[in-house]
Design a protein around this motif. Structure first.
Motif, mmCIF file in Angstrom:
data_model
loop_
_atom_site.group_PDB
_atom_site.id
_atom_site.type_symbol
_atom_site.label_atom_id
_atom_site.label_comp_id
_atom_site.label_asym_id
_atom_site.label_seq_id
_atom_site.Cartn_x
_atom_site.Cartn_y
_atom_site.Cartn_z
ATOM 1 N N ALA A 125 0.850 -1.203 0.000
ATOM 2 C CA ALA A 125 0.000 0.000 0.000
ATOM 3 C C ALA A 125 0.881 1.246 0.000
ATOM 4 C CB ALA A 125 -0.916 -0.014 1.219
ATOM 5 N N LYS A 126 1.959 1.201 0.791
ATOM 6 C CA LYS A 126 2.856 2.353 0.910
ATOM 7 C C LYS A 126 3.486 2.694 -0.441
ATOM 8 C CE LYS A 126 6.332 3.987 4.089
ATOM 9 N NZ LYS A 126 7.705 3.585 4.140
ATOM 10 N N GLU A 127 3.693 1.670 -1.272
ATOM 11 C CA GLU A 127 4.308 1.913 -2.582
ATOM 12 C C GLU A 127 3.248 2.059 -3.694
ATOM 13 O OE1 GLU A 127 7.808 -0.420 -3.527
ATOM 14 O OE2 GLU A 127 8.295 -0.598 -1.398
ATOM 15 N N GLY A 128 1.997 2.233 -3.294
ATOM 16 C CA GLY A 128 0.951 2.562 -4.264
ATOM 17 C C GLY A 128 0.366 1.382 -5.032
ATOM 18 N N VAL A 129 0.614 0.173 -4.573
ATOM 19 C CA VAL A 129 0.047 -0.997 -5.262
ATOM 20 C C VAL A 129 -1.467 -1.036 -5.015
ATOM 21 C CG1 VAL A 129 0.059 -3.522 -5.352
ATOM 22 C CG2 VAL A 129 2.216 -2.254 -5.060
ATOM 23 N N GLU A 130 -2.240 -1.280 -6.081
ATOM 24 C CA GLU A 130 -3.699 -1.256 -5.935
ATOM 25 C C GLU A 130 -4.306 -2.633 -5.724
ATOM 26 O OE1 GLU A 130 -5.378 0.884 -9.225
ATOM 27 O OE2 GLU A 130 -4.136 2.640 -8.792
ATOM 28 N N GLU A 131 -3.635 -3.659 -6.280
ATOM 29 C CA GLU A 131 -4.205 -5.007 -6.166
ATOM 30 C C GLU A 131 -3.107 -6.007 -5.807
ATOM 31 O OE1 GLU A 131 -5.935 -6.591 -9.803
ATOM 32 O OE2 GLU A 131 -7.074 -8.081 -8.675
ATOM 33 N N LEU A 132 -3.404 -6.898 -4.876
ATOM 34 C CA LEU A 132 -2.464 -7.977 -4.530
ATOM 35 C C LEU A 132 -3.061 -9.296 -4.994
ATOM 36 C CD1 LEU A 132 -1.114 -7.112 -0.970
ATOM 37 C CD2 LEU A 132 0.219 -7.521 -3.051
ATOM 38 N N VAL A 133 -2.231 -10.091 -5.623
ATOM 39 C CA VAL A 133 -2.709 -11.367 -6.169
ATOM 40 C C VAL A 133 -1.914 -12.484 -5.504
ATOM 41 C CG1 VAL A 133 -3.104 -12.678 -8.287
ATOM 42 C CG2 VAL A 133 -3.135 -10.174 -8.341
ATOM 43 N N THR A 134 -2.608 -13.539 -5.147
ATOM 44 C CA THR A 134 -1.930 -14.624 -4.453
ATOM 45 C C THR A 134 -2.592 -15.964 -4.722
ATOM 46 O OG1 THR A 134 -0.914 -15.195 -2.331
ATOM 47 C CG2 THR A 134 -3.239 -14.567 -2.274
ATOM 48 N N GLU A 135 -1.958 -17.020 -4.183
ATOM 49 C CA GLU A 135 -2.530 -18.355 -4.213
ATOM 50 C C GLU A 135 -2.899 -18.724 -2.778
ATOM 51 O OE1 GLU A 135 0.772 -17.725 -4.432
ATOM 52 O OE2 GLU A 135 0.979 -18.331 -2.329
ATOM 53 N N THR A 136 -3.774 -19.717 -2.616
ATOM 54 C CA THR A 136 -3.985 -20.246 -1.267
ATOM 55 C C THR A 136 -4.296 -21.727 -1.368
ATOM 56 O OG1 THR A 136 -5.033 -19.754 0.865
ATOM 57 C CG2 THR A 136 -6.493 -19.843 -1.028
ATOM 58 N N GLY A 137 -3.864 -22.465 -0.343
ATOM 59 C CA GLY A 137 -4.173 -23.898 -0.304
ATOM 60 C C GLY A 137 -5.497 -24.052 0.410
ATOM 61 N N ALA A 138 -5.432 -24.240 1.707
ATOM 62 C CA ALA A 138 -6.653 -24.452 2.491
ATOM 63 C C ALA A 138 -7.460 -23.167 2.660
ATOM 64 C CB ALA A 138 -6.269 -24.993 3.851
ATOM 65 N N GLY A 139 -6.875 -22.036 2.344
ATOM 66 C CA GLY A 139 -7.614 -20.774 2.444
ATOM 67 C C GLY A 139 -7.162 -19.916 3.609
ATOM 68 N N GLN A 140 -6.261 -20.446 4.448
ATOM 69 C CA GLN A 140 -5.792 -19.650 5.596
ATOM 70 C C GLN A 140 -5.001 -18.436 5.098
ATOM 71 O OE1 GLN A 140 -6.191 -19.947 8.890
ATOM 72 N NE2 GLN A 140 -6.308 -22.074 9.505
ATOM 73 N N TRP A 141 -4.099 -18.676 4.160
ATOM 74 C CA TRP A 141 -3.294 -17.569 3.656
ATOM 75 C C TRP A 141 -4.171 -16.583 2.897
ATOM 76 C CZ3 TRP A 141 -0.013 -14.041 3.899
ATOM 77 C CH2 TRP A 141 0.417 -13.330 2.779
ATOM 78 N N GLY A 142 -5.062 -17.098 2.053
ATOM 79 C CA GLY A 142 -5.944 -16.215 1.276
ATOM 80 C C GLY A 142 -6.787 -15.344 2.193
ATOM 81 N N SER A 143 -7.312 -15.927 3.273
ATOM 82 C CA SER A 143 -8.148 -15.104 4.153
ATOM 83 C C SER A 143 -7.288 -14.106 4.930
ATOM 84 C CB SER A 143 -9.043 -15.940 5.081
ATOM 85 O OG SER A 143 -8.395 -17.053 5.585
ATOM 86 N N ALA A 144 -6.069 -14.517 5.290
ATOM 87 C CA ALA A 144 -5.186 -13.573 6.006
ATOM 88 C C ALA A 144 -4.842 -12.380 5.118
ATOM 89 C CB ALA A 144 -3.909 -14.285 6.451
ATOM 90 N N LEU A 145 -4.581 -12.639 3.830
ATOM 91 C CA LEU A 145 -4.228 -11.523 2.940
ATOM 92 C C LEU A 145 -5.455 -10.669 2.636
ATOM 93 C CD1 LEU A 145 -1.759 -10.287 1.491
ATOM 94 C CD2 LEU A 145 -2.548 -11.410 -0.592
ATOM 95 N N SER A 146 -6.626 -11.311 2.500
ATOM 96 C CA SER A 146 -7.858 -10.545 2.240
ATOM 97 C C SER A 146 -8.117 -9.573 3.398
ATOM 98 C CB SER A 146 -9.055 -11.490 2.090
ATOM 99 O OG SER A 146 -8.793 -12.445 1.101
ATOM 100 N N TYR A 147 -7.951 -10.086 4.607
ATOM 101 C CA TYR A 147 -8.129 -9.270 5.810
ATOM 102 C C TYR A 147 -7.156 -8.080 5.810
ATOM 103 C CZ TYR A 147 -7.407 -8.087 10.774
ATOM 104 O OH TYR A 147 -7.248 -7.425 11.965
ATOM 105 N N ALA A 148 -5.888 -8.388 5.540
ATOM 106 C CA ALA A 148 -4.859 -7.342 5.595
ATOM 107 C C ALA A 148 -5.043 -6.337 4.466
ATOM 108 C CB ALA A 148 -3.474 -7.977 5.527
ATOM 109 N N GLY A 149 -5.442 -6.820 3.291
ATOM 110 C CA GLY A 149 -5.690 -5.921 2.160
ATOM 111 C C GLY A 149 -6.770 -4.913 2.523
#
Ligand SMILES: Cc1ncc(COP(=O)(O)O)c(C=O)c1O
Length: 424
Positions: A125-149
């Motif tokens: 966010a500090k460097e102006g990125v508008e979208e973060l794209v990632t992979e997730t296995g069980a969904g723990q990482w995906g939900s953690a990044l969604s929350y942080a985003g």
């Protein structure tokens, strides 16, 4: 029965720095290689997919990196996390070992993954990125990044391994709750995904394939960057808040760990937990580090130590690691976060040097350990974390047979409240 011990630290004891083990290792890591030239990758090339601050952290050899204030503020919502003595488990096992667990499931999305997602979302966010794209296995990482985003105003797109997308719909809802877009992988959004769907319309997917899709998507976009929830140096470094807290917590109760255990998928919770203790081991302290993985995806116990791609389509630099080969598609076990063909280069090197041991466990043994733990200690563990519990139970039983006193500390990386269908 032994007295129940729960060690809580006040917020002011939150670590203010991340620890970079590279500053203390007596050997340099083999660098990532460009697959075309076989030469070390120029860090500038990584700017195509990562923001500069994270690239700098990835290649840094500075021992401590300050944690920015806005990240500390978010950490303070759930950190420091508790360290708890598993007295009921000890009693059931009739073991002379004292068993402690560090509980990372108290984070907002239920696992250790928020320790790095918050940091990554902040720097992007500090460097102006508008979208973060990632992979997730069980969904723990995906939900953690969604929350942080959501916290830092960055949109999130997640390629979720297809088998987990079907097994764990609640995780998808959680990501959607934070306004993230979720695609089952392989998907039709990328060329890599389409190629796998041609082979098999119901392809179960793998973390390696989902990483390929996320990177391909980012390379073709000007506004998006890629975010990885494990494996890389900077991710393990963000997780060292876990081990640094454990160090303080054990000191408060005058305990020295003799065995430290974590489950291993790409190496981030295990690394974050043990790396702050590596200097003690290098100085000669009697302490064993055990990485627990599934027998069905045995990268550390059965993989080869060599350069390989981090993803299946071969889009990433070559990493020196234990690997089952980039094309390995693990069976659809419930511990989706452990279905990765490779390992973190830092963890792989420490295994190679004999500083870390690796053990593998059958799914049924981990489920039995998880049920036992839930009945005795009250927390339903994530299927991934259950591998650490199975290893702790096994070591506690050995301690009993051999009449050895041990201090076993394991990392309970997440809760399994969204994984109940796996256990019933
Ligand atoms: C709860 C939990 N533990 C462990 C892992 C494995 O990842 P890592 O080895 O990076 O900690 C995952 C991955 O999704 C997870 O969700």
């Amino acid at each position: 029965m032994a007295e129940r011990v729960r060690v809580d630290l006040p917020v002011k004891e939150l670590p203010k720095e991340w620890y970079n083990v590279l500053a203390d290792l007596p050997f340099p890591l083999d660098p990532p290689l460009d697959p075309k030239t076989q030469q070390p990758v120029d860090p500038e090339a990584l700017l195509a997919i990562f923001p500069r601050s994270l690239v700098e952290q990835e290649v840094s050899d500075q021992r401590y990196i300050p944690i920015p204030e806005p990240v500390l503020e978010e950490y303070a919502l759930f950190r420091p996390t508790p360290l708890i003595r598993a007295t009921k488990l000890e009693e059931y096992l009739e073991t002379p070992a004292r068993i402690y667990y560090k509980y990372e499931g108290v984070s907002p999305t239920g696992s250790h993954k928020t320790n790095t997602s918050i940091a990554q979302a902040y720097f992007n966010a500090k460097e102006g990125v508008e979208e973060l794209v990632t992979e997730t296995g069980a969904g723990q990482w995906g939900s953690a990044l969604s929350y942080a985003g959501k916290k830092f105003g960055v949109r999130v797109r997640v390629f979720m391994v297809r088998i987990s997308y079907h097994q764990k719909p609640m995780r998808k809802y959680l990501m959607n709750f934070y306004d993230a877009s979720v695609e089952p992988s392989p998907s039709k959004l990328t060329e890599a995904g389409k190629a796998f769907l041609v082979q098999n319309e119901e392809h179960p997917g793998s973390l390696g394939i989902a990483i390929s899709e996320a990177i391909e998507y980012v390379v073709n976009s000007t506004k998006a960057k890629y975010s990885l929830g494990s494996v890389l140096n900077h991710v393990l470094m963000h997780q060292t808040v876990i081990g640094q807290e454990v160090e303080k917590q054990l000191k408060l109760i005058n305990e020295e760990p003799t065995i430290m255990i974590g489950c291993h998928g790409g190496g981030s919770n295990f690394g974050g937990f043990i790396l702050p203790f590596v200097p003690k081991k290098l100085e000669g302290k009697n302490i064993r580090f055990i990485a627990a993985e599934p027998t069905s995806c045995p990268s550390l116990t059965k993989g080869e130590y060599r350069y390989d791609f981090g993803d299946t389509a071969g889009l990433t630099p070559l990493l020196k690691m234990y690997t089952l080969g980039k094309d390995f598609v693990p069976p659809p076990i419930h511990a989706g976060g452990l279905r990765y063909h490779g390992s973190a280069p830092i963890i792989a090197r420490l295994v190679h040097e004999g500083i870390i041991e690796a053990q593998s466990f059958e799914q049924e043994e981990t489920f039995q350990a998880a049920r036992l733990f839930a009945m005795l200690e009250g927390i339903i563990p994530a299927p991934e974390s259950s591998h650490a519990i199975a290893a702790a139970v096994s070591e506690a039983r050995k301690a009993k047979e051999e009449k050895r006193e041990e201090v076993i500390v394991f990392n309970l990386s997440g809760h399994g409240l969204f994984d109940l269908s796996a256990y019933v």
